[in-house]
Design a protein around this motif. Sequence first.
Motif, PDB file in Angstrom:
ATOM      1  N   ARG A 121      -4.441  -9.667  -3.110  1.00 24.93           N
ATOM      2  CA  ARG A 121      -3.536  -8.753  -3.814  1.00 24.93           C
ATOM      3  C   ARG A 121      -2.721  -7.980  -2.790  1.00 24.93           C
ATOM      4  NH1 ARG A 121      -7.971  -6.197  -7.966  1.00 24.93           N
ATOM      5  NH2 ARG A 121      -8.189  -8.025  -9.349  1.00 24.93           N
ATOM      6  N   SER A 122      -1.424  -8.114  -2.915  1.00 27.64           N
ATOM      7  CA  SER A 122      -0.549  -7.525  -1.908  1.00 27.64           C
ATOM      8  C   SER A 122       0.162  -6.284  -2.436  1.00 27.64           C
ATOM      9  CB  SER A 122       0.501  -8.558  -1.478  1.00 27.64           C
ATOM     10  OG  SER A 122       1.476  -7.960  -0.662  1.00 27.64           O
ATOM     11  N   SER A 123       0.343  -5.329  -1.546  1.00 30.51           N
ATOM     12  CA  SER A 123       1.224  -4.203  -1.821  1.00 30.51           C
ATOM     13  C   SER A 123       2.676  -4.647  -1.634  1.00 30.51           C
ATOM     14  CB  SER A 123       0.894  -3.039  -0.879  1.00 30.51           C
ATOM     15  OG  SER A 123      -0.447  -2.642  -1.024  1.00 30.51           O
ATOM     16  N   VAL A 150       7.563   8.394  -5.454  1.00 35.37           N
ATOM     17  CA  VAL A 150       6.274   7.744  -5.253  1.00 35.37           C
ATOM     18  C   VAL A 150       6.143   7.228  -3.828  1.00 35.37           C
ATOM     19  CG1 VAL A 150       7.008   5.413  -5.922  1.00 35.37           C
ATOM     20  CG2 VAL A 150       4.646   6.115  -6.324  1.00 35.37           C
ATOM     21  N   THR A 151       4.916   7.179  -3.336  1.00 34.10           N
ATOM     22  CA  THR A 151       4.657   6.596  -2.027  1.00 34.10           C
ATOM     23  C   THR A 151       3.956   5.256  -2.195  1.00 34.10           C
ATOM     24  OG1 THR A 151       2.545   7.791  -1.818  1.00 34.10           O
ATOM     25  CG2 THR A 151       4.518   8.818  -0.866  1.00 34.10           C
ATOM     26  N   GLU A 152       4.180   4.370  -1.227  1.00 35.00           N
ATOM     27  CA  GLU A 152       3.609   3.024  -1.256  1.00 35.00           C
ATOM     28  C   GLU A 152       3.054   2.686   0.133  1.00 35.00           C
ATOM     29  OE1 GLU A 152       3.509   0.223  -3.544  1.00 35.00           O
ATOM     30  OE2 GLU A 152       3.709   1.822  -5.011  1.00 35.00           O
ATOM     31  N   PRO A 153       1.989   1.868   0.184  1.00 35.17           N
ATOM     32  CA  PRO A 153       1.431   1.426   1.472  1.00 35.17           C
ATOM     33  C   PRO A 153       2.042   0.092   1.894  1.00 35.17           C
ATOM     34  CG  PRO A 153      -0.088   0.847  -0.280  1.00 35.17           C
ATOM     35  CD  PRO A 153       1.113   1.480  -0.946  1.00 35.17           C
ATOM     36  N   PHE A 154       3.330   0.095   2.220  1.00 39.03           N
ATOM     37  CA  PHE A 154       4.086  -1.124   2.512  1.00 39.03           C
ATOM     38  C   PHE A 154       3.341  -2.021   3.499  1.00 39.03           C
ATOM     39  CE2 PHE A 154       7.072   2.066   1.109  1.00 39.03           C
ATOM     40  CZ  PHE A 154       7.866   1.376   0.217  1.00 39.03           C
ATOM     41  N   ILE A 155       3.273  -3.318   3.161  1.00 41.76           N
ATOM     42  CA  ILE A 155       2.520  -4.275   3.956  1.00 41.76           C
ATOM     43  C   ILE A 155       3.447  -5.271   4.637  1.00 41.76           C
ATOM     44  CG2 ILE A 155       2.147  -5.723   1.910  1.00 41.76           C
ATOM     45  CD1 ILE A 155      -0.445  -5.387   4.670  1.00 41.76           C
ATOM     46  N   ASP A 156       3.210  -5.527   5.897  1.00 39.06           N
ATOM     47  CA  ASP A 156       3.977  -6.536   6.632  1.00 39.06           C
ATOM     48  C   ASP A 156       3.536  -7.920   6.167  1.00 39.06           C
ATOM     49  OD1 ASP A 156       4.942  -8.340   8.684  1.00 39.06           O
ATOM     50  OD2 ASP A 156       5.197  -6.594   9.983  1.00 39.06           O
ATOM     51  N   VAL A 157       4.487  -8.770   5.828  1.00 37.63           N
ATOM     52  CA  VAL A 157       4.169 -10.120   5.359  1.00 37.63           C
ATOM     53  C   VAL A 157       3.348 -10.886   6.390  1.00 37.63           C
ATOM     54  CG1 VAL A 157       5.219 -12.370   4.878  1.00 37.63           C
ATOM     55  CG2 VAL A 157       6.060 -10.334   3.715  1.00 37.63           C
ATOM     56  N   GLU A 158       3.556 -10.604   7.663  1.00 41.66           N
ATOM     57  CA  GLU A 158       2.790 -11.288   8.698  1.00 41.66           C
ATOM     58  C   GLU A 158       1.289 -11.027   8.543  1.00 41.66           C
ATOM     59  OE1 GLU A 158       3.943 -13.477  10.667  1.00 41.66           O
ATOM     60  OE2 GLU A 158       6.099 -13.133  10.535  1.00 41.66           O
ATOM     61  N   ASP A 159       0.926  -9.827   8.082  1.00 43.46           N
ATOM     62  CA  ASP A 159      -0.486  -9.528   7.839  1.00 43.46           C
ATOM     63  C   ASP A 159      -1.012 -10.308   6.637  1.00 43.46           C
ATOM     64  OD1 ASP A 159      -0.836  -7.777   9.966  1.00 43.46           O
ATOM     65  OD2 ASP A 159      -0.273  -6.015   8.802  1.00 43.46           O
ATOM     66  N   GLY A 182      -0.589  -1.522   4.107  1.00 42.87           N
ATOM     67  CA  GLY A 182      -0.279  -1.086   5.451  1.00 42.87           C
ATOM     68  C   GLY A 182      -1.162   0.090   5.820  1.00 42.87           C
ATOM     69  N   PRO A 183      -0.977   0.654   7.027  1.00 45.21           N
ATOM     70  CA  PRO A 183      -1.866   1.719   7.505  1.00 45.21           C
ATOM     71  C   PRO A 183      -1.491   3.125   7.065  1.00 45.21           C
ATOM     72  CG  PRO A 183      -0.361   1.084   9.235  1.00 45.21           C
ATOM     73  CD  PRO A 183      -0.083   0.162   8.086  1.00 45.21           C
ATOM     74  N   ARG A 184      -0.319   3.296   6.389  1.00 42.17           N
ATOM     75  CA  ARG A 184       0.062   4.639   5.941  1.00 42.17           C
ATOM     76  C   ARG A 184       0.950   4.551   4.711  1.00 42.17           C
ATOM     77  NH1 ARG A 184       5.201   6.631   9.038  1.00 42.17           N
ATOM     78  NH2 ARG A 184       5.912   4.718  10.088  1.00 42.17           N
ATOM     79  N   LEU A 185       1.007   5.672   3.982  1.00 40.07           N
ATOM     80  CA  LEU A 185       1.826   5.766   2.778  1.00 40.07           C
ATOM     81  C   LEU A 185       3.211   6.286   3.137  1.00 40.07           C
ATOM     82  CD1 LEU A 185      -0.788   7.374   0.357  1.00 40.07           C
ATOM     83  CD2 LEU A 185       0.003   4.993   0.335  1.00 40.07           C
ATOM     84  N   ASN A 242      -0.587   2.780  -6.729  1.00 42.10           N
ATOM     85  CA  ASN A 242      -0.903   2.101  -5.460  1.00 42.10           C
ATOM     86  C   ASN A 242      -0.820   3.023  -4.258  1.00 42.10           C
ATOM     87  OD1 ASN A 242      -1.412  -0.395  -6.637  1.00 42.10           O
ATOM     88  ND2 ASN A 242       0.738  -1.009  -6.556  1.00 42.10           N
ATOM     89  N   ALA A 243      -0.782   4.318  -4.520  1.00 42.41           N
ATOM     90  CA  ALA A 243      -0.634   5.281  -3.430  1.00 42.41           C
ATOM     91  C   ALA A 243      -1.981   5.581  -2.775  1.00 42.41           C
ATOM     92  CB  ALA A 243       0.014   6.562  -3.946  1.00 42.41           C
TER      93      ALA A 243
END
Length: 275
Positions: A121-123, A150-159, A182-185, A242-243
Motif C-alpha cells: 500500500r503506497s502513499s 492536509v499533510t501527506e507522507p509522500f513516498i519516493d517511487v524508488e522506495d 516517506g520519513p516526514r509529513l 494518511n497523515a
Amino acid sequence: MTETKNNETVLVLGATGKTGRRVARRLTDQGIEVRKASRPVFDWDDRSTWTAAVTGIGAAYLTYYPDLAFPGAAEAIRDFSKLAVDHGVRRLVLLSGRGEEEAVVSEEGVRESGAEWTVVRSSWFAQNFSEHFLLEPVLAGEIVLPAGQVTEPFIDVEDIVDVVVTALTTDGHDGRVYELTGPRLLGFADVAAEIGKAAGRDVRYVPVSAAEFAAGAAEQGVPEEEIEGLTDLFTRILDGRNASLTGDVEQVLGRPARDFSDYAAKAAATGVWNR
C-alpha cells in the motif's frame, strides 16, 4: 536467500508506468527474465489478453489502471489472480493505495487466490510532480488540488520499487501488507516550496474545492469517467487519514525511506522542471 530463480519469468503489469518500468529494469539487472505487459498487449478491460500474460510465469507484479478504488477493479483483480494461479503462478505482489477502502476490497482477490501474496500500500507518489498529472501544473507554477491544508507522507517511487522487487524475489513476505510512507509529513504548500527551491522557480499550492478541481480537469481534457473517480478519490483520501508515518520501508529494506527533498533535488537535476 533469493527465491526467484534466474530461469523463472516474472510478469510485470503496467510495465510502462512509474513503478512497472522500474521494477522491470531492476529485475532484469538481477538477471531475472521479465515479461513486460501493458496496453494493448495486456488490457484489464479485455480478458482475452490475460491468459497469454500469465502462461509460463512464476511470479507477477500487479498494478491496476486507473486505480484499485475504481468500479470493476475488485472483480478484475479477483478473476485475474485466480487465472494466474490456475496457470502456475505461485507468487503475487499487488500495488495498492493507502487509506482507500475500495482498494482493500480489491486486495481480497489476491489474498484468496491461493498464491503466496504481498500487498504494498503506497502513499502519494513523489514522482506525480515530475512524471504524471502534476508535472504541467508545476511548470505553470501552480499546483491546484482539493487538498486543503492536509499533510501527506509522500513516498519516493524508488522506495516502492525496492520493496516490490524484494517481495517478488525473496522469502519472508507471504501474507504481508506493507504500508509505505516517506520519513516526514508535508503539506502541499511545503511540497511546492521544496520543488521551487530545487528547481529554482516559483511554484505555489492553490487549494480548491472538489467542483473547481473537476472543472479544471475537464478543461485539460481528462475523460469524464476519470474525473469523477479521481475527484471522489481525492476528496476522501485527502482528509488527513494518511497523515501518519510507518517504518515499513526500513523494515523491508533495512534503511530509511528517501526524503522528499532528495527526490526533488534529483528530479531537478534531470531538467524536467526547466521547460
